[in-house]
Design a protein around this motif. Structure first.
Motif, PDB file in Angstrom:
ATOM      1  N   UNK A   1       0.800  -1.546  -0.114  1.00 45.42           N
ATOM      2  CA  UNK A   1      -0.188  -0.212   0.070  1.00 45.42           C
ATOM      3  C   UNK A   1       0.990   1.730  -0.290  1.00 45.42           C
ATOM      4  N   UNK A   2       2.033   1.392   0.917  1.00 40.82           N
ATOM      5  CA  UNK A   2       3.487   2.339   0.986  1.00 40.82           C
ATOM      6  C   UNK A   2       3.692   2.701  -0.689  1.00 40.82           C
ATOM      7  N   UNK A   3       3.696   1.763  -1.423  1.00 38.69           N
ATOM      8  CA  UNK A   3       4.455   1.488  -3.267  1.00 38.69           C
ATOM      9  C   UNK A   3       5.555   0.210  -2.875  1.00 38.69           C
ATOM     10  N   UNK A   4       6.142   0.180  -4.061  1.00 40.31           N
ATOM     11  CA  UNK A   4       6.828  -1.198  -3.907  1.00 40.31           C
ATOM     12  C   UNK A   4       6.078  -2.797  -3.804  1.00 40.31           C
ATOM     13  N   UNK A   5       6.681  -3.270  -3.613  1.00 42.70           N
ATOM     14  CA  UNK A   5       6.272  -4.387  -3.391  1.00 42.70           C
ATOM     15  C   UNK A   5       6.831  -5.501  -2.659  1.00 42.70           C
ATOM     16  N   UNK A   6       6.128  -6.829  -2.022  1.00 43.10           N
ATOM     17  CA  UNK A   6       6.522  -7.844  -1.441  1.00 43.10           C
ATOM     18  C   UNK A   6       6.247  -9.102  -2.264  1.00 43.10           C
ATOM     19  N   UNK A   7       7.664  -9.176  -1.191  1.00 37.12           N
ATOM     20  CA  UNK A   7       7.809 -10.976  -1.765  1.00 37.12           C
ATOM     21  C   UNK A   7       7.995 -12.319  -0.710  1.00 37.12           C
ATOM     22  N   UNK A   8       6.046 -12.726  -0.292  1.00 41.83           N
ATOM     23  CA  UNK A   8       6.678 -13.224   0.747  1.00 41.83           C
ATOM     24  C   UNK A   8       6.741 -14.950   0.617  1.00 41.83           C
ATOM     25  N   UNK A   9       7.731 -15.697   1.294  1.00 37.65           N
ATOM     26  CA  UNK A   9       7.955 -16.408   1.635  1.00 37.65           C
ATOM     27  C   UNK A   9       7.679 -17.975   2.678  1.00 37.65           C
ATOM     28  N   UNK A  10       6.679 -18.926   2.531  1.00 42.95           N
ATOM     29  CA  UNK A  10       6.485 -19.840   3.504  1.00 42.95           C
ATOM     30  C   UNK A  10       6.736 -20.980   3.519  1.00 42.95           C
ATOM     31  N   UNK A  11       7.223 -21.051   5.081  1.00 46.39           N
ATOM     32  CA  UNK A  11       8.567 -22.863   4.574  1.00 46.39           C
ATOM     33  C   UNK A  11       7.855 -23.478   5.826  1.00 46.39           C
ATOM     34  N   UNK A  12       8.744 -24.274   5.793  1.00 47.19           N
ATOM     35  CA  UNK A  12       7.309 -25.669   7.052  1.00 47.19           C
ATOM     36  C   UNK A  12       9.152 -25.815   7.359  1.00 47.19           C
ATOM     37  N   UNK A  13       9.345 -25.848   8.895  1.00 46.37           N
ATOM     38  CA  UNK A  13      10.394 -25.702   9.381  1.00 46.37           C
ATOM     39  C   UNK A  13      10.657 -27.014   9.727  1.00 46.37           C
ATOM     40  N   UNK A  14       9.481 -28.083   9.716  1.00 50.61           N
ATOM     41  CA  UNK A  14      10.163 -29.334   9.632  1.00 50.61           C
ATOM     42  C   UNK A  14      11.146 -29.923   8.379  1.00 50.61           C
ATOM     43  N   UNK A  15      10.325 -29.047   7.092  1.00 51.09           N
ATOM     44  CA  UNK A  15      12.156 -29.616   6.037  1.00 51.09           C
ATOM     45  C   UNK A  15      12.633 -29.292   5.826  1.00 51.09           C
ATOM     46  N   UNK A  16      13.544 -28.122   7.260  1.00 51.91           N
ATOM     47  CA  UNK A  16      15.284 -27.748   7.051  1.00 51.91           C
ATOM     48  C   UNK A  16      15.427 -28.154   9.039  1.00 51.91           C
ATOM     49  N   UNK A  17      14.811 -28.456   9.041  1.00 50.54           N
ATOM     50  CA  UNK A  17      15.079 -28.504  11.317  1.00 50.54           C
ATOM     51  C   UNK A  17      16.290 -30.060  10.992  1.00 50.54           C
ATOM     52  N   UNK A  18      17.430 -29.903  11.685  1.00 53.48           N
ATOM     53  CA  UNK A  18      17.970 -30.776  12.082  1.00 53.48           C
ATOM     54  C   UNK A  18      17.102 -31.623  12.932  1.00 53.48           C
ATOM     55  N   UNK A  19      17.825 -33.175  12.512  1.00 53.31           N
ATOM     56  CA  UNK A  19      17.225 -34.366  13.644  1.00 53.31           C
ATOM     57  C   UNK A  19      17.203 -33.836  14.997  1.00 53.31           C
ATOM     58  N   UNK A  20      16.232 -34.424  14.728  1.00 52.54           N
ATOM     59  CA  UNK A  20      15.774 -34.299  16.765  1.00 52.54           C
ATOM     60  C   UNK A  20      15.492 -32.252  16.750  1.00 52.54           C
ATOM     61  N   UNK A  21      15.230 -31.790  16.420  1.00 53.71           N
ATOM     62  CA  UNK A  21      14.453 -30.787  16.822  1.00 53.71           C
ATOM     63  C   UNK A  21      13.340 -30.551  17.065  1.00 53.71           C
TER      64      UNK A  21
END
Length: 438
Positions: free
Chosen positions: A416-436
């Motif tokens: 709304x204030x001008x410009x653009x926004x790119x929104x990334x949604x990432x499952x934490x389970x896909x990158x979490x270290x083992x056991x986290x």
């Protein structure tokens, strides 16, 4: 190296076909419940207000069989696997047998509801393969043939005995209305299922094409990385020699320029190494364990390198930190988004990181011209760019596909204030270290 163009498409079509089979089985279950209710109502009306004597035991036994088939069909759906053509054929054959049994004990072909075989033949023709459809036709013809042999006759009470044809015509009208209503409802639902299946197949084919495009891009990038390695090493050696040359060593301005050149060459070498590592060609490289906050901070620091102070804003709203496996591809595509934002908005860009349950949400905002309606509509497609240069528009395309592999998603919008926004949604389970725990 040849990329097989057909295999991804075949694999992609399987889920759509599987979903169509499950929807068709669910529709048959609904129709069968309607049949059970209609048969019970018919038995009650015929033996009650109409006063016609029927053998209730065999008729109700057929209703119980239909109920059992429905429960068995529900069990097939709950197992989570695809419903096959053979399973759909089997339940339709049971329906034909149950209808034949009921007609045999209620007048045979003299019963106006014998026309309901046509409904089952039409359903089979729509849902099944040609061979299975003809099997339903053969089963219906066999049932009609059996019904012609010694069926249980209907004993009509005096009000109807005087005009049995009138009663038959009235029953035929009810049967026609029943078939017409069920066919319209059924064909409408089947048409919707087919449209949804076709849309899913089209999306799957498009995804297969995009993934094939990415594979080809990866091959080209890997080859280019190999070819760039030698000239970059030569440049690095030459810069080192120039730094130590007596005529240049005394020139402070030239030394600063050489330092900048050396930093640029090192960055190019790091990018090349990252490409080779992503292609699986790095040796002795173990996955790097880091944290989400360190991962994001590294992205921001890289974006700040070589820019005026204060032009890159980092809003850390992520909360409790989490150990993750650093994914080079993810780091590269988010870095590409930051680079694109800095090109259109050199005075300010912002990265905001937050957490929504088990999802990491990363937003990259700028004060540039924003996205056109066409760009938003074509978001995620290759070579969709406003920069007008050959090969442009791959950054967001790669972002969408890398996130898709990780189970995430990306979207774009104008601020709304001008410009653009790119929104990334990432499952934490896909990158979490083992056991986290996420």
């Amino acid at each position: 190296m040849t990329i097989p163009a057909t295999l991804p498409t075949v694999a992609a079509e399987a889920p759509a076909e599987a979903n169509a089979g499950r929807r068709n089985m669910a529709l048959l279950i609904q129709l069968r419940w309607l049949a059970v209710g209609g048969q019970l109502a018919t038995i009650g009306i015929v033996t009650g207000p109409m006063g016609i004597s029927l053998q209730r035991a065999p008729l109700l036994a057929a209703v119980l069989v239909l109920i059992a088939i429905n429960f068995a069909s529900l069990a097939l759906l709950r197992r989570g696997r695809a419903v096959t053509n053979a399973e759909l054929t089997a339940v339709l054959l049971f329906d034909v047998a149950a209808l034949g049994w009921q007609l045999h004990h209620s007048g045979g072909l003299a019963n106006p509801f014998a026309s309901l075989f046509l409904l089952q033949v039409v359903i089979g023709a729509i849902l099944l393969t040609p061979a299975s459809s003809w099997a339903i036709v053969a089963a219906a013809l066999a049932a009609i043939g059996v019904l012609a042999v010694d069926p249980t006759p209907l004993v009509l009470p005096p009000p109807y005995a005087a005009d049995p044809m009138g009663l038959y015509l009235k029953g035929s009208l009810v049967c026609f209305l029943l078939i017409a209503v069920l066919l319209v409802a059924f064909v409408t639902r089947i048409s919707r299922n087919l449209r949804e299946r076709d849309a899913a197949l089209a999306a799957s084919r498009q995804r297969a094409v995009e993934e094939d495009h990415i594979v080809r891009m990866g091959l080209l990038a890997s080859g280019a990385a190999h070819e760039l390695g030698t000239p970059l090493s030569t440049l690095s050696v030459l810069i080192g020699d120039w730094k130590t040359a007596p005529a240049i060593a005394r020139d402070t301005e030239l030394q600063q320029d050489l330092a900048d050149m050396d930093a640029a060459v090192r960055r190019c070498k790091a990018i090349v190494s990252g490409i080779l590592m992503s292609a699986g060609e790095a040796r002795g490289e173990a996955p790097q364990v880091t944290t989400m906050r360190a991962f994001l901070t590294a992205l921001v620091e890289e974006a700040r390198a070589g820019r005026m102070p204060g032009t890159v804003e980092f809003n850390d709203l992520f909360g409790a930190d989490l150990a993750i496996i650093s994914d080079p591809a993810l780091r590269q595509v988010i870095g590409n988004v930051l680079d694109n934002a800095s090109e259109v908005s050199p005075e300010w860009i912002a990265l905001t990181a937050s957490r929504d349950g088990g999802m990491a949400v990363i937003e990259i905002a700028d004060r540039g011209p924003g996205f056109s309606d066409e760009m938003i509509e074509r978001f995620g497609q290759p070579y969709s760019s406003t920069k007008g240069r050959p090969g442009g528009g791959l950054g967001l395309f790669l972002l969408v596909n890398v996130l898709r592999k990780l189970g995430g998603s990306a979207s774009v919008a104008n601020r709304d204030a001008g410009g653009a926004v790119v929104r990334v949604v990432l499952p934490l389970s896909a990158v979490a270290a083992d056991g986290e725990s996420v």
